[in-house]
Write a protein that holds these residues in place. Structure first.
Motif, PDB file in Angstrom:
ATOM      1  N   LYS A  95       0.816  -1.214   0.000  1.00  0.00           N
ATOM      2  CA  LYS A  95       0.000   0.000   0.000  1.00  0.00           C
ATOM      3  C   LYS A  95       0.846   1.259   0.000  1.00  0.00           C
ATOM      4  O   LYS A  95       0.602   2.192  -0.768  1.00  0.00           O
ATOM      5  CB  LYS A  95      -0.926   0.008   1.221  1.00  0.00           C
ATOM      6  CG  LYS A  95      -2.128  -0.896   1.124  1.00  0.00           C
ATOM      7  CD  LYS A  95      -3.050  -0.662   2.326  1.00  0.00           C
ATOM      8  CE  LYS A  95      -4.327  -1.470   2.179  1.00  0.00           C
ATOM      9  NZ  LYS A  95      -5.276  -1.182   3.285  1.00  0.00           N
ATOM     10  N   ASN A  96       1.836   1.309   0.876  1.00  0.00           N
ATOM     11  CA  ASN A  96       2.661   2.517   0.967  1.00  0.00           C
ATOM     12  C   ASN A  96       3.371   2.807  -0.339  1.00  0.00           C
ATOM     13  O   ASN A  96       3.523   3.968  -0.740  1.00  0.00           O
ATOM     14  CB  ASN A  96       3.681   2.382   2.101  1.00  0.00           C
ATOM     15  CG  ASN A  96       3.032   2.404   3.472  1.00  0.00           C
ATOM     16  OD1 ASN A  96       1.994   3.020   3.656  1.00  0.00           O
ATOM     17  ND2 ASN A  96       3.644   1.724   4.432  1.00  0.00           N
TER      18      ASN A  96
ATOM     19  N   GLU B 129      -5.830   1.256  -4.712  1.00  0.00           N
ATOM     20  CA  GLU B 129      -5.062   0.276  -3.950  1.00  0.00           C
ATOM     21  C   GLU B 129      -4.234  -0.530  -4.930  1.00  0.00           C
ATOM     22  O   GLU B 129      -4.327  -0.339  -6.136  1.00  0.00           O
ATOM     23  CB  GLU B 129      -5.994  -0.621  -3.121  1.00  0.00           C
ATOM     24  CG  GLU B 129      -6.854   0.132  -2.116  1.00  0.00           C
ATOM     25  CD  GLU B 129      -6.060   0.893  -1.049  1.00  0.00           C
ATOM     26  OE1 GLU B 129      -4.869   0.574  -0.849  1.00  0.00           O
ATOM     27  OE2 GLU B 129      -6.635   1.799  -0.411  1.00  0.00           O
TER      28      GLU B 129
ATOM     29  N   LYS C  14      -3.699   9.363   2.974  1.00  0.00           N
ATOM     30  CA  LYS C  14      -3.822   7.903   3.067  1.00  0.00           C
ATOM     31  C   LYS C  14      -2.504   7.281   3.524  1.00  0.00           C
ATOM     32  O   LYS C  14      -2.490   6.319   4.310  1.00  0.00           O
ATOM     33  CB  LYS C  14      -4.246   7.323   1.708  1.00  0.00           C
ATOM     34  CG  LYS C  14      -5.681   7.618   1.326  1.00  0.00           C
ATOM     35  CD  LYS C  14      -6.024   7.091  -0.055  1.00  0.00           C
ATOM     36  CE  LYS C  14      -6.260   5.606  -0.046  1.00  0.00           C
ATOM     37  NZ  LYS C  14      -7.505   5.202   0.643  1.00  0.00           N
TER      38      LYS C  14
ATOM     39  N   GLU D 221      -2.172   7.890   7.337  1.00  0.00           N
ATOM     40  CA  GLU D 221      -3.069   7.014   8.090  1.00  0.00           C
ATOM     41  C   GLU D 221      -2.560   5.579   8.101  1.00  0.00           C
ATOM     42  O   GLU D 221      -2.645   4.877   9.109  1.00  0.00           O
ATOM     43  CB  GLU D 221      -4.483   7.074   7.506  1.00  0.00           C
ATOM     44  CG  GLU D 221      -5.223   8.364   7.810  1.00  0.00           C
ATOM     45  CD  GLU D 221      -5.327   8.621   9.304  1.00  0.00           C
ATOM     46  OE1 GLU D 221      -5.722   7.691  10.053  1.00  0.00           O
ATOM     47  OE2 GLU D 221      -4.997   9.741   9.732  1.00  0.00           O
ATOM     48  N   ASN D 222      -2.008   5.132   6.968  1.00  0.00           N
ATOM     49  CA  ASN D 222      -1.515   3.758   6.904  1.00  0.00           C
ATOM     50  C   ASN D 222      -0.267   3.574   7.772  1.00  0.00           C
ATOM     51  O   ASN D 222      -0.098   2.545   8.431  1.00  0.00           O
ATOM     52  CB  ASN D 222      -1.210   3.370   5.453  1.00  0.00           C
ATOM     53  CG  ASN D 222      -1.107   1.874   5.278  1.00  0.00           C
ATOM     54  OD1 ASN D 222      -1.998   1.126   5.692  1.00  0.00           O
ATOM     55  ND2 ASN D 222      -0.022   1.409   4.672  1.00  0.00           N
TER      56      ASN D 222
ATOM     57  N   LYS E  16       0.349   5.320  10.462  1.00  0.00           N
ATOM     58  CA  LYS E  16      -0.153   5.353  11.834  1.00  0.00           C
ATOM     59  C   LYS E  16      -0.688   3.998  12.278  1.00  0.00           C
ATOM     60  O   LYS E  16      -0.636   3.655  13.459  1.00  0.00           O
ATOM     61  CB  LYS E  16      -1.265   6.404  11.966  1.00  0.00           C
ATOM     62  CG  LYS E  16      -0.770   7.842  11.991  1.00  0.00           C
ATOM     63  CD  LYS E  16      -1.957   8.790  12.144  1.00  0.00           C
ATOM     64  CE  LYS E  16      -1.496  10.242  12.211  1.00  0.00           C
ATOM     65  NZ  LYS E  16      -2.658  11.167  12.340  1.00  0.00           N
ATOM     66  N   SER E  17      -1.193   3.213  11.335  1.00  0.00           N
ATOM     67  CA  SER E  17      -1.728   1.890  11.669  1.00  0.00           C
ATOM     68  C   SER E  17      -0.629   0.887  11.981  1.00  0.00           C
ATOM     69  O   SER E  17      -0.916  -0.238  12.408  1.00  0.00           O
ATOM     70  CB  SER E  17      -2.592   1.368  10.520  1.00  0.00           C
ATOM     71  OG  SER E  17      -1.774   0.945   9.427  1.00  0.00           O
ATOM     72  N   GLY E  18       0.638   1.289  11.740  1.00  0.00           N
ATOM     73  CA  GLY E  18       1.765   0.409  12.003  1.00  0.00           C
ATOM     74  C   GLY E  18       2.383  -0.221  10.780  1.00  0.00           C
ATOM     75  O   GLY E  18       3.382  -0.948  10.870  1.00  0.00           O
ATOM     76  N   ASP E  19       1.825   0.051   9.589  1.00  0.00           N
ATOM     77  CA  ASP E  19       2.343  -0.513   8.341  1.00  0.00           C
ATOM     78  C   ASP E  19       3.421   0.408   7.778  1.00  0.00           C
ATOM     79  O   ASP E  19       3.136   1.549   7.403  1.00  0.00           O
ATOM     80  CB  ASP E  19       1.202  -0.666   7.335  1.00  0.00           C
ATOM     81  CG  ASP E  19       1.660  -1.296   6.016  1.00  0.00           C
ATOM     82  OD1 ASP E  19       2.846  -1.686   5.916  1.00  0.00           O
ATOM     83  OD2 ASP E  19       0.829  -1.390   5.094  1.00  0.00           O
ATOM     84  N   THR E  20       4.651  -0.066   7.723  1.00  0.00           N
ATOM     85  CA  THR E  20       5.756   0.742   7.170  1.00  0.00           C
ATOM     86  C   THR E  20       6.396   0.075   5.954  1.00  0.00           C
ATOM     87  O   THR E  20       7.427   0.536   5.466  1.00  0.00           O
ATOM     88  CB  THR E  20       6.836   0.979   8.235  1.00  0.00           C
ATOM     89  OG1 THR E  20       7.328  -0.284   8.710  1.00  0.00           O
ATOM     90  CG2 THR E  20       6.286   1.784   9.400  1.00  0.00           C
TER      91      THR E  20
END
Length: 594
Positions: free
Chosen positions: A87-88, A316, A505, A508-509, A511-515
Motif C-alpha cells: 500500500k505505501n 489500492e 492515506k 493514516e496507513n 499510523k496503523s503500524g504498516d511501514t
C-alpha cells in the motif's frame, strides 16, 4: 500558397519540425507535416538487460517528464511478473506522479507556453497601479476554489498569494525594461513581438503574467520535493520493482522517511494547492476568457473527432494490468476513447479500453509507413504491429528537397519523422489532459459513471464552472487550443488535490503500524517464468503513456514505448489520416505566413 517551416520546436519531448502549406489570402492551412527530429533509441539500449534495472535507463528518454517513464516501466515489469506492491509503495508513487503533473503543467504554462501570448515588450507600457487593481480583480472574478475529498480543505501552512501593489509591478517592469534596453533579450529572445495577436491582451495583463512568470521560476522547484524525499532526487528519482526504495521509520531520525521528511512533503503538497488556486487557474481563466471573447476558438483538430486516455491513480495495489484489475481500481476511470465530442456530449460515443484490448493487435498497433523505421519479416511496413511485436530498426531516407543534414522540404508521401504512428482500431487518437476531461465528462453526462469518485465529480464540476465563465458549452470550448490549455490548468488543480488525498492515506496507513514500502517476493529471477510480457500504463502530464516489455530467460528481449508525443505528433497514416498536431495546424487560421 506559401510553404512555412518552423524548425526546431523545442517545447515537447525532443525536437519537432512542422511544415505547412498556407493560403495567404484566406489564412487556411491546406496541408501540414509534423516531424519528430530526434531519435533516442532507448528501446535498443534496454535489449538483453535485467528488467529490474530498466526503469533507471528508460526514464532518461525525457528530461521533462522525469518520473513518468520510470513509473510506466516498473508497472510494465510488475505486470509481466505478477508482482503486487505494498500500500505505501502505491500511495508514494501516486504522490510523486501527482506532484510531477502539477509542476509540469505550471512550468509548461508559464515558461514554455506563456510567451506565445504574453509579451514582456508590451508589459513596458502597462500602468503598475492599474496592474495591481487588475490582479485583485482577477482573483475575485476567476478564482475557482474547488475542494477535494473530505478532510483536505484546510491546512496550517502559510499560503503563497500573488502580490498586488503598484511598487511590486513597477519593480518587475523596471527589470524587464533594463533587459529590453540592453538589446539582449535573453530568455525573452527569438519571439515575434510585433505579431498583432499580442494586442489581444491589455498591457496590464502582460505585466501581471510576466511577473508570475518570474515568480514561478523560483517556486516551481519546490513542487517536486516529494521526488527528492521519496525518490532521492529530481529529475529521474529512484524506484524499485516491487514498490519504492525509501524505508519508513517514525523513530529513527536518520531514516529516509521520518516525521521531519514527511513534514517537508506536506509543505510541498500544500504549496501545490495554493499555487494552482491563487496563480495558475485565475491567470489562465482571465487570459482564456479574453481569447474566447475575441473569437479565438480554433485549433481543435482531432480532439473534436477522437480522444483517448488510460485512466489514472490506482486506489489500492493490483498485481496485473492485462487482467483488467488495473482499470477497475482507478480513482479516475478515463480508460477509453470518445469519438465525435465536437457534435455534442450526448452525441459522442464512448468505447471502454479493457485488459483484453491491451493484448489485441487489432486494437493497438504502431505503423511506420511515414516514419524513418522499417519492420522486418512478414508484411514488412505494410501493417501496423502490436508493441509486443514491435521493432525499432532505423531506416532514414532523407528529405524530399535538401540534403540529409539540411532539410528544405520533407516528403509527405514517404517517410518523414522519427516518430511512429500509434493507432487504436486503425484510427488516430489525441491524448492529453483534454482527452482525460472529455472522457470523464462524456461518461458522467451519459450515465456511465453512476458511482463517481470525488475526483471524477470534481472534474465534471470544473468543466461546468469554466463553461459558465466562458459562456460556451463544453463541446464548443474544450476541443480548441484554448480548451487544451484550460484542461491542463484544471488537471493541475485536480492533481494538487490528488497529492493531498494520497498523502493523507499514506499518513493514516503509517499510523496503523504498516511501514512496508516494497515487496521482494519475486525479486529473484529464478521465480520468474521463462517468458513473460507486460504493459505499464500511466496518464502522464501530456497524456496516455504505455510501456511494453517482453522478458525471456530473465532478460529483456523487446521493449517499446508508446508515449503521448508519439500519439499527438506522429506522422499521418494513409488510411487513418492526419495526427493530432497536423490536424490542429490545419484547423488554425494563420494571420501572417512567415
Amino acid at each position: 500558397m506559401k510553404h512555412v517551416v518552423v524548425d526546431p520546436v523545442t517545447r515537447i519531448e525532443g525536437h519537432l519540425r512542422v511544415e505547412m502549406q498556407v493560403d495567404e489570402a484566406s489564412g487556411k492551412v491546406t496541408d501540414s507535416i509534423s516531424s519528430g527530429t530526434a531519435w533516442r533509441g532507448l528501446e535498443l539500449i534496454l535489449h538483453d538487460r535485467d528488467p529490474r534495472d530498466a526503469w533507471a535507463y528508460i526514464q532518461r528518454i525525457c528530461g521533462v517528464c522525469t518520473t513518468a517513464h520510470a513509473l510506466a516501466c516498473v508497472r510494465a515489469v510488475e505486470d509481466a511478473l505478477g508482482i503486487k506492491i505494498p500500500k505505501n509503495g502505491n500511495y508514494i508513487r501516486n504522490i510523486m506522479a501527482a506532484s510531477l503533473t502539477v509542476q509540469d503543467h505550471i512550468v509548461h504554462f508559464y515558461h514554455l507556453h506563456a510567451l506565445d501570448w504574453v509579451s514582456p515588450v508590451a508589459a513596458l507600457s502597462a500602468n503598475p497601479e492599474a496592474t495591481a487593481n487588475l490582479q485583485n480583480a482577477v482573483l475575485k472574478t476567476y478564482k475557482l476554489p474547488f475542494s477535494g475529498p473530505a478532510g483536505t480543505v484546510t491546512e496550517a501552512f502559510r499560503k503563497e498569494v500573488p502580490r498586488a501593489t503598484p511598487s511590486y509591478f513597477k519593480g518587475i517592469q523596471d527589470k524587464v525594461k533594463a533587459i529590453v534596453e540592453s538589446g539582449q533579450l535573453g530568455i525573452f529572445s527569438a519571439q515575434w513581438w510585433d505579431h498583432p495577436d499580442y494586442n489581444l491582451l491589455p498591457p496590464e495583463v502582460h505585466l501581471m503574467a510576466v511577473a508570475h512568470y518570474v515568480e514561478m521560476l523560483d517556486k516551481q522547484r519546490e513542487l517536486v520535493t516529494p521526488h527528492v524525499v521519496f525518490g532521492g532526487k529530481n529529475p529521474h528519482p529512484h524506484y524499485v520493482v516491487g514498490g519504492m526504495p525509501c524505508s519508513i521509520s517514525m523513530d529513527d531520525g536518520n531514516s529516509p522517511i521520518n516525521t521531519a521528511r514527511l513534514d517537508i512533503v506536506d509543505r510541498a503538497v500544500n504549496l501545490a494547492r495554493t499555487l494552482v488556486n491563487e496563480y495558475y487557474l485565475p491567470d489562465l481563466l482571465a487570459i482564456g476568457h479574453i481569447y474566447v471573447q475575441k473569437g479565438m476558438t480554433d485549433g481543435g483538430g482531432l480532439a473534436k473527432e477522437r480522444v483517448m486516455a488510460f485512466g489514472q491513480f490506482p486506489l489500492e495495489t493490483t498485481s496485473t494490468t492485462q487482467d483488467g484489475t488495473f482499470f477497475k481500481n482507478l480513482l479516475i476511470r478515463s480508460n477509453g476513447v470518445v469519438e465525435n465530442f465536437g457534435q455534442g456530449v450526448m452525441k459522442a460515443k464512448f468505447t471502454e479500453i479493457t485488459g483484453d484490448d491491451l493484448k489485441d493487435p487489432e486494437v493497438f498497433g504502431e505503423a511506420v509507413t511515414h516514419a524513418w523505421y522499417e519492420y522486418e519479416g512478414k508484411d514488412g511496413d505494410a501493417q501496423p504491429r502490436h508493441p509486443w511485436e514491435g521493432q525499432t530498426k532505423a531506416k532514414y531516407t532523407g528529405p524530399k528537397v535538401g540534403t540529409p543534414t539540411d532539410w528544405k522540404e520533407l516528403n509527405e508521401k514517404g517517410k518523414y519523422s522519427w516518430l511512429k504512428t500509434p493507432l487504436w482500431h486503425m484510427k488516430m487518437c489525441e491524448v492529453g489532459p483534454l482527452a482525460h476531461y472529455i472522457i470523464i465528462y462524456t461518461k458522467a453526462k451519459q450515465g456511465l459513471l453512476p458511482d463517481m469518485t470525488w475526483a471524477e465529480k470534481m472534474m465534471v464540476d470544473q468543466i461546468e464552472a469554466v463553461s459558465k465563465v466562458l459562456g460556451l458549452a463544453p463541446e464548443v470550448w474544450l476541443p480548441t487550443m484554448v480548451g487544451r490549455t484550460a484542461a491542463r490548468a484544471l488537471d493541475c488543480q485536480l492533481n494538487a488535490e490528488v497529492e493531498k488525498f494520497f498523502f493523507d492515506k499514506l499518513i493514516e496507513n503509517i499510523k496503523s503500524g504498516d511501514t512496508q514500502v516494497a515487496s521482494m517476493d519475486k525479486w529473484d529471477p529464478s521465480t520468474w517464468p521463462k517468458r513473460a510480457v507486460g504493459v505499464g500504463l500511466y496518464e502522464a502530464p501530456r497524456g496516455g503513456l504505455s510501456h511494453w516489455i517482453t522478458i525471456e530467460n530473465g532478460k529483456i528481449s523487446n521493449y517499446q514505448c508508446v508515449v503521448p508525443t508519439t500519439w499527438n505528433a506522429c506522422p499521418r497514416d494513409d488510411k487513418a489520416g492526419h495526427g493530432a498536431y497536423e490536424l490542429a495546424m490545419m484547423d488554425t487560421k494563420v494571420k501572417i505566413a512567415d
